[in-house]
Design a protein around this motif. Structure first.
Motif, PDB file in Angstrom:
ATOM      1  N   ARG A  83     -28.689  17.657 -66.800  1.00 56.60           N
ATOM      2  CA  ARG A  83     -28.891  18.775 -65.870  1.00 56.60           C
ATOM      3  C   ARG A  83     -30.046  19.664 -66.317  1.00 56.60           C
ATOM      4  N   LYS A  84     -30.169  19.908 -67.616  1.00 58.95           N
ATOM      5  CA  LYS A  84     -31.254  20.747 -68.116  1.00 58.95           C
ATOM      6  C   LYS A  84     -32.611  20.091 -67.898  1.00 58.95           C
ATOM      7  N   ILE A  85     -32.677  18.777 -68.109  1.00 57.45           N
ATOM      8  CA  ILE A  85     -33.930  18.065 -67.856  1.00 57.45           C
ATOM      9  C   ILE A  85     -34.303  18.146 -66.379  1.00 57.45           C
ATOM     10  N   PHE A  86     -33.332  17.936 -65.508  1.00 60.07           N
ATOM     11  CA  PHE A  86     -33.606  17.994 -64.068  1.00 60.07           C
ATOM     12  C   PHE A  86     -34.102  19.388 -63.682  1.00 60.07           C
ATOM     13  N   ASN A  87     -33.410  20.434 -64.103  1.00 61.02           N
ATOM     14  CA  ASN A  87     -33.779  21.796 -63.726  1.00 61.02           C
ATOM     15  C   ASN A  87     -35.144  22.190 -64.288  1.00 61.02           C
ATOM     16  N   THR A  88     -35.381  21.835 -65.555  1.00 65.25           N
ATOM     17  CA  THR A  88     -36.641  22.216 -66.195  1.00 65.25           C
ATOM     18  C   THR A  88     -37.820  21.517 -65.540  1.00 65.25           C
ATOM     19  N   THR A  89     -37.713  20.214 -65.332  1.00 66.96           N
ATOM     20  CA  THR A  89     -38.829  19.489 -64.725  1.00 66.96           C
ATOM     21  C   THR A  89     -39.029  19.900 -63.271  1.00 66.96           C
ATOM     22  N   PHE A  90     -37.939  20.170 -62.556  1.00 65.49           N
ATOM     23  CA  PHE A  90     -38.079  20.611 -61.165  1.00 65.49           C
ATOM     24  C   PHE A  90     -38.911  21.883 -61.077  1.00 65.49           C
ATOM     25  N   LEU A  91     -38.652  22.842 -61.933  1.00 61.42           N
ATOM     26  CA  LEU A  91     -39.394  24.111 -61.888  1.00 61.42           C
ATOM     27  C   LEU A  91     -40.876  23.886 -62.179  1.00 61.42           C
ATOM     28  N   GLY A  92     -41.179  23.040 -63.164  1.00 61.40           N
ATOM     29  CA  GLY A  92     -42.578  22.753 -63.460  1.00 61.40           C
ATOM     30  C   GLY A  92     -43.282  22.060 -62.315  1.00 61.40           C
ATOM     31  N   PHE A  93     -42.627  21.058 -61.737  1.00 58.88           N
ATOM     32  CA  PHE A  93     -43.230  20.337 -60.617  1.00 58.88           C
ATOM     33  C   PHE A  93     -43.307  21.213 -59.365  1.00 58.88           C
ATOM     34  N   PHE A  94     -42.347  22.112 -59.195  1.00 53.88           N
ATOM     35  CA  PHE A  94     -42.381  23.011 -58.057  1.00 53.88           C
ATOM     36  C   PHE A  94     -43.609  23.919 -58.133  1.00 53.88           C
ATOM     37  N   VAL A  95     -43.923  24.417 -59.320  1.00 57.50           N
ATOM     38  CA  VAL A  95     -45.129  25.236 -59.500  1.00 57.50           C
ATOM     39  C   VAL A  95     -46.370  24.436 -59.142  1.00 57.50           C
ATOM     40  N   TRP A  96     -46.458  23.215 -59.654  1.00 55.08           N
ATOM     41  CA  TRP A  96     -47.616  22.362 -59.377  1.00 55.08           C
ATOM     42  C   TRP A  96     -47.758  22.117 -57.875  1.00 55.08           C
ATOM     43  N   ASN A  97     -46.705  21.673 -57.225  1.00 56.66           N
ATOM     44  CA  ASN A  97     -46.768  21.343 -55.801  1.00 56.66           C
ATOM     45  C   ASN A  97     -47.074  22.563 -54.947  1.00 56.66           C
ATOM     46  N   THR A  98     -46.373  23.649 -55.186  1.00 60.56           N
ATOM     47  CA  THR A  98     -46.522  24.825 -54.333  1.00 60.56           C
ATOM     48  C   THR A  98     -47.919  25.419 -54.439  1.00 60.56           C
ATOM     49  N   LEU A  99     -48.478  25.474 -55.639  1.00 58.55           N
ATOM     50  CA  LEU A  99     -49.817  26.027 -55.796  1.00 58.55           C
ATOM     51  C   LEU A  99     -50.873  25.127 -55.154  1.00 58.55           C
ATOM     52  N   CYS A 100     -50.631  23.817 -55.143  1.00 56.86           N
ATOM     53  CA  CYS A 100     -51.606  22.885 -54.552  1.00 56.86           C
ATOM     54  C   CYS A 100     -51.552  22.879 -53.029  1.00 56.86           C
ATOM     55  N   ILE A 101     -50.350  23.026 -52.450  1.00 54.15           N
ATOM     56  CA  ILE A 101     -50.212  22.877 -50.993  1.00 54.15           C
ATOM     57  C   ILE A 101     -49.639  24.144 -50.364  1.00 54.15           C
ATOM     58  N   TYR A 102     -49.988  25.288 -50.930  1.00 54.05           N
ATOM     59  CA  TYR A 102     -49.561  26.572 -50.357  1.00 54.05           C
ATOM     60  C   TYR A 102     -49.960  26.709 -48.901  1.00 54.05           C
ATOM     61  N   TRP A 103     -51.053  26.046 -48.521  1.00 52.25           N
ATOM     62  CA  TRP A 103     -51.640  26.169 -47.193  1.00 52.25           C
ATOM     63  C   TRP A 103     -50.750  25.593 -46.089  1.00 52.25           C
ATOM     64  N   VAL A 104     -49.741  24.801 -46.450  1.00 53.24           N
ATOM     65  CA  VAL A 104     -48.851  24.225 -45.439  1.00 53.24           C
ATOM     66  C   VAL A 104     -48.220  25.337 -44.597  1.00 53.24           C
ATOM     67  N   TYR A 105     -47.964  26.471 -45.219  1.00 47.61           N
ATOM     68  CA  TYR A 105     -47.333  27.576 -44.501  1.00 47.61           C
ATOM     69  C   TYR A 105     -48.154  28.010 -43.289  1.00 47.61           C
ATOM     70  N   ASN A 106     -49.489  27.949 -43.408  1.00 52.99           N
ATOM     71  CA  ASN A 106     -50.344  28.403 -42.305  1.00 52.99           C
ATOM     72  C   ASN A 106     -50.174  27.576 -41.043  1.00 52.99           C
ATOM     73  N   SER A 107     -49.815  26.311 -41.206  1.00 52.64           N
ATOM     74  CA  SER A 107     -49.688  25.438 -40.033  1.00 52.64           C
ATOM     75  C   SER A 107     -48.385  25.660 -39.289  1.00 52.64           C
ATOM     76  N   LEU A 108     -47.477  26.461 -39.835  1.00 53.65           N
ATOM     77  CA  LEU A 108     -46.172  26.628 -39.209  1.00 53.65           C
ATOM     78  C   LEU A 108     -46.203  27.568 -38.011  1.00 53.65           C
ATOM     79  N   LYS A 109     -47.352  28.169 -37.742  1.00 52.75           N
ATOM     80  CA  LYS A 109     -47.446  29.064 -36.598  1.00 52.75           C
ATOM     81  C   LYS A 109     -47.274  28.323 -35.273  1.00 52.75           C
ATOM     82  N   ILE A 110     -47.525  27.008 -35.289  1.00 57.69           N
ATOM     83  CA  ILE A 110     -47.509  26.268 -34.022  1.00 57.69           C
ATOM     84  C   ILE A 110     -46.112  25.845 -33.608  1.00 57.69           C
TER      85      ILE A 110
END
Length: 536
Positions: free
Chosen positions: A53-80
């Motif tokens: 469980r600790k490995i899953f939680n720790t890696t998820f947070l790291g990967f979440f930072v990577w993904n969210t910072l790279c594709i933050y722009w997805v939010y802009n397309s939700l206006k449609i």
């Protein structure tokens, strides 16, 4: 946890800095996952309970930072889309990808309990590739963050993608990170000097040989002369005004004026962006020849004997019976219809060719797991969403001009599917036409990443990519992946280029995604092994 979480977060930050469209930092991909591996190793070697469980939680947070910072722009397309639909769709790219990445790391931990470190690290690569292949194949597809895409900016290092596709890059990046991780742990664990030297040599060879081969291929590659004059148009129409505030005939006038400004008598393709011909009701494909917008385009082509207009458009087809799963009943209940985000090829003849966008955006253009969740479709429609609105086709298409030139139409989101594009090229395409509307993302890194990824399709298939984007960035990319011309963002313009057509087929074009298929089989075998061990 206090020590390992910063390692995971640091890993996520390094991967973000290394990711396109950032230049000069691609090398961080080869060390960016080392802190994540160290965090997992620390947990495995600790005396705490609930290590999985600790490995899953720790890696998820790291990967979440990577993904969210790279594709933050997805939010802009939700206006449609409607606000109720927007919330779950946001979770698909931001959270689902990191969840699958963390699951691969958890499986690595479970395998580590049953085998040694070397075998479990090999398993980690297979589990990761299995996640990536799943994430491009199922209904919740979003392969934007496939690890091999990270080399798109430094495409000179990835010329061997013509043999492996982007999954070869995924394996390469993981291999270097794992070797560096093993070297560090060897120093920490005071392993024999011979073993450490062997790891250093292996890491250097694993880095230098692929890169050297790629650089040699890049500088020695020569295109065979086979010129064709192509024009791509960028009308720069605000996507939020395309649906009605600017009449369709006026939008076509803008496009034809741009093309006339640089078109030549021998121009063979005029390429217009996705939904360049919008329509409130759509264009009836079975009655295209009497459609006023089609006639307007044909009138423009009168001065270009061999000219073709390859354009995006919103179309529909009517059926007496429900012949597809995506068909909806007509308003009068007398039949059914499908709406399409289509590519249309119009030429100086009576022939019109259609291609229906096949890789649809989950939620916005298709209802994930539609057969099981079809009962939700009316709810989404009433709440303002576009979920499940589009039909599709199951095989790629090639448009052929009167002179026999084959072009593969690739609509927006589809350009990140290497195998899908390769299948179309395998059917005879001599160049790739990407038509897109990246204006939904506004002036963010999303449009730049989308352009960079197109360079990989050029390398995989050794085909020119001619890219027409409504608001930018439009471009011409040669067979080595170099951007020869590109437009600026939010500028009305057109570009002209003599490209070289190619009929040779690369190893990747012929065989497609063989690497992730093998990796996925190995991942499934690994999971079965874990299940059998647990049962015993």
């Amino acid at each position: 946890m206090k020590r390992n979480l910063p390692l995971a977060l640091f890993s996520g930050l390094m991967m973000w800095v290394a990711w396109p469209p950032t230049h000069y930092t691609t090398f961080l991909l080869f060390i960016g996952l080392v802190p994540m591996l160290l965090a997992m190793e620390n947990i495995i070697q600790s005396d705490v309970k609930g290590k999985g469980r600790k490995i899953f939680n720790t890696t998820f947070l790291g990967f979440f930072v990577w993904n969210t910072l790279c594709i933050y722009w997805v939010y802009n397309s939700l206006k449609i889309i409607g606000p109720i639909t927007a919330i779950p769709i946001t979770l698909i790219p931001y959270a689902l990808g990191p969840l699958l990445m963390a699951a691969a790391c958890w499986l690595y931990y479970r395998l580590r309990l049953r085998t040694n470190r070397t075998i479990s690290l090999m398993g980690l690569v297979c589990f990761w590739i299995g996640y990536e292949y799943l994430h491009q194949s199922w209904d919740l597809n979003f392969p934007w963050m496939t690890l091999g895409n990270g080399l798109a900016v430094s495409h000179q290092w990835a010329q061997w993608y013509e043999y492996t596709g982007v999954y070869g890059g995924t394996i390469w990046i993981w291999l270097i990170n794992i070797l560096l991780f093993l070297l560090y742990t060897g120093l920490r664990e005071a392993q024999p000097k011979k073993l450490r030297i062997r790891l250093v040599v292996t890491a250097v060879v694993s880095l230098v040989l692929p890169m050297g081969f790629s650089l040699y291929s890049y500088y020695s590659y020569e295109e065979q002369p086979n010129p064709s004059n192509i024009v791509v148009a960028q009308p720069n129409i605000d996507p939020y005004l395309k649906g009605g505030e600017i009449p369709t005939y006026q939008q076509i006038n803008i496009l034809t004026h741009l093309c006339d400004s640089i078109g030549q008598p021998n121009t063979e393709y005029f390429i217009w962006p996705e939904t360049a011909i919008p329509s409130a009701t759509g264009i009836d494909e079975d009655h295209i020849y009497t459609n006023n917008y089609y006639l307007q385009v044909r009138s423009f082509l009168n001065k270009y004997k061999n000219g073709n207009v390859l354009t995006g458009g919103e179309t529909y087809k009517l059926y007496a019976k429900r012949v597809t799963n995506t068909a909806s009943p007509t308003a009068d209940g007398a039949g059914f219809y499908d709406r399409f985000s289509a590519a249309i090829n119009i030429e100086n003849s009576s022939r019109v060719q259609f291609y229906h966008k096949s890789r649809l955006v989950p939620g916005a253009e298709s209802l994930p797991f539609g057969n099981a969740l079809s009962f939700l479709k009316p709810a989404f429609e009433h709440l303002g969403g576009a979920t499940g609105a589009y039909g599709l086709q199951t095989e790629p298409s090639v448009f052929y001009s009167q002179s026999g030139i084959g072009a593969t139409p690739v609509i927006c989101y589809e350009s990140i599917w290497g195998e899908w594009v390769a299948r179309s090229v395998r059917h005879g395409a001599q160049f790739i036409a990407v038509i897109t509307n990246d204006g939904w993302w506004e002036n963010t890194s999303g449009k730049d990443q989308h352009l960079d990824y197109a360079k990989l399709r050029a390398i995989e298939n050794r085909r020119w990519v001619c890219r027409s984007a409504n608001t930018g960035i439009s471009a011409f990319i040669n067979q080595r992946g170099d951007i020869v011309q590109q437009s600026k963002w939010w500028v009305r313009t057109a570009l002209k280029q003599d490209i070289n057509l190619n009929t040779d087929v690369t190893f990747y074009t012929r065989h497609g995604d063989y690497l992730p298929k093998i990796g996925s089989i190995m991942a499934v075998l690994g999971i079965l092994f874990l299940l059998l061990k647990r049962k015993s």
